[in-house]
Write a protein that holds these residues in place. Structure first.
Motif, PDB file in Angstrom:
ATOM      1  N   UNK A  92     -49.199  23.328  -2.742  1.00 34.37           N
ATOM      2  CA  UNK A  92     -50.061  22.165  -1.894  1.00 34.37           C
ATOM      3  C   UNK A  92     -48.945  21.338  -1.030  1.00 34.37           C
ATOM      4  N   UNK A  93     -47.670  21.890  -0.910  1.00 30.07           N
ATOM      5  CA  UNK A  93     -46.857  21.426   0.042  1.00 30.07           C
ATOM      6  C   UNK A  93     -45.725  22.440   0.335  1.00 30.07           C
ATOM      7  N   UNK A  94     -44.497  21.982   0.398  1.00 24.08           N
ATOM      8  CA  UNK A  94     -43.714  23.093   0.918  1.00 24.08           C
ATOM      9  C   UNK A  94     -42.239  22.657   0.205  1.00 24.08           C
ATOM     10  N   UNK A  95     -41.229  23.848   0.253  1.00 21.48           N
ATOM     11  CA  UNK A  95     -39.705  23.568  -0.255  1.00 21.48           C
ATOM     12  C   UNK A  95     -38.910  24.193   1.158  1.00 21.48           C
ATOM     13  N   UNK A  96     -37.577  23.553   1.064  1.00 20.63           N
ATOM     14  CA  UNK A  96     -36.810  23.918   2.089  1.00 20.63           C
ATOM     15  C   UNK A  96     -35.325  23.919   1.452  1.00 20.63           C
ATOM     16  N   UNK A  97     -34.544  25.085   1.613  1.00 18.63           N
ATOM     17  CA  UNK A  97     -33.291  25.133   1.106  1.00 18.63           C
ATOM     18  C   UNK A  97     -32.461  25.722   2.268  1.00 18.63           C
ATOM     19  N   UNK A  98     -31.558  24.914   2.933  1.00 20.28           N
ATOM     20  CA  UNK A  98     -30.598  25.306   3.734  1.00 20.28           C
ATOM     21  C   UNK A  98     -29.306  24.528   4.025  1.00 20.28           C
TER      22      UNK A  98
END
Length: 196
Positions: A92-98
């Protein structure tokens, strides 16, 4: 009296030594890196690459790459550092790896009614081979994979999409290998090249 070859003639790195495909690949990477850094004008890129591909000897390769810096820290992709993270969840949301993060030999990404993005462009790897398990249930995960690593995508899209966007290219010799596998159920897992 018998003539003995000079050390330069005996050395495998003598200018007259025939160039291997690996030598050419290293030279291509050097030319491309110089163009990407802005050191080499784009107008010279095709000419330099043409000279590299037509080079028969190490001396000709040296002329084709004259004035360009040696490969930089991006060439050291496998590092002896602990992984930054091993798991990512977008529910119900997001993730970000950078950025410059260390990818473990096994990484799991779950997207459930949400999304996520893994960017491997500046990543370093804890092992020569990395397996990313990506599961998307009514969600999506985008995985950005640079051209200098070898990537294999093998997963199942069930009422969804599990694929690689763009042509598959082999990574440079000695590059890390990434295998992306898993499931996309009413969702999507897409490996894609970086934006130009």
């Amino acid at each position: 009296m018998t003539e003995h070859p000079s050390p330069a003639e005996q050395s495998p790195s003598a200018p007259d030594t025939l160039a291997s495909e690996e030598d050419r690949e290293r030279a291509v990477e050097r030319v491309r890196a110089a163009a990407a850094d802005g050191r080499l004008p784009l107008g010279e890129l095709d000419d330099r690459l043409g000279r590299v591909h037509s080079a028969r000897t190490l001396g000709e390769l040296a002329v084709a790459t004259r004035g360009l810096p040696e490969p930089g820290p991006r060439d050291c992709l496998v590092v002896d550092r602990p992984p930054t993270s091993r798991f990512a969840l977008g529910m119900f949301g997001g993730f970000h790896r950078d950025g410059e993060w260390v990818v473990p030999s096994r990484f799991t990404a779950w997207s459930m009614w949400g999304g996520g993005r893994l960017d491997l462009t500046e990543a370093r790897f804890a092992a020569q081979e990395t397996v990313i398990r990506a599961v998307a249930l009514w969600g999506g995960t985008g995985i950005v994979v640079p051209d200098d690593i070898d990537v294999e995508v093998r997963g199942l899209g069930l009422f969804g999409v599990f694929r690689r966007r763009g042509a598959r290219k082999p990574g440079r010799p000695g590059a890390p290998r990434v295998v992306i596998k898993g499931l996309a159920l009413f969702g999507a897992v897409v490996a894609k090249p970086p934006r130009k």
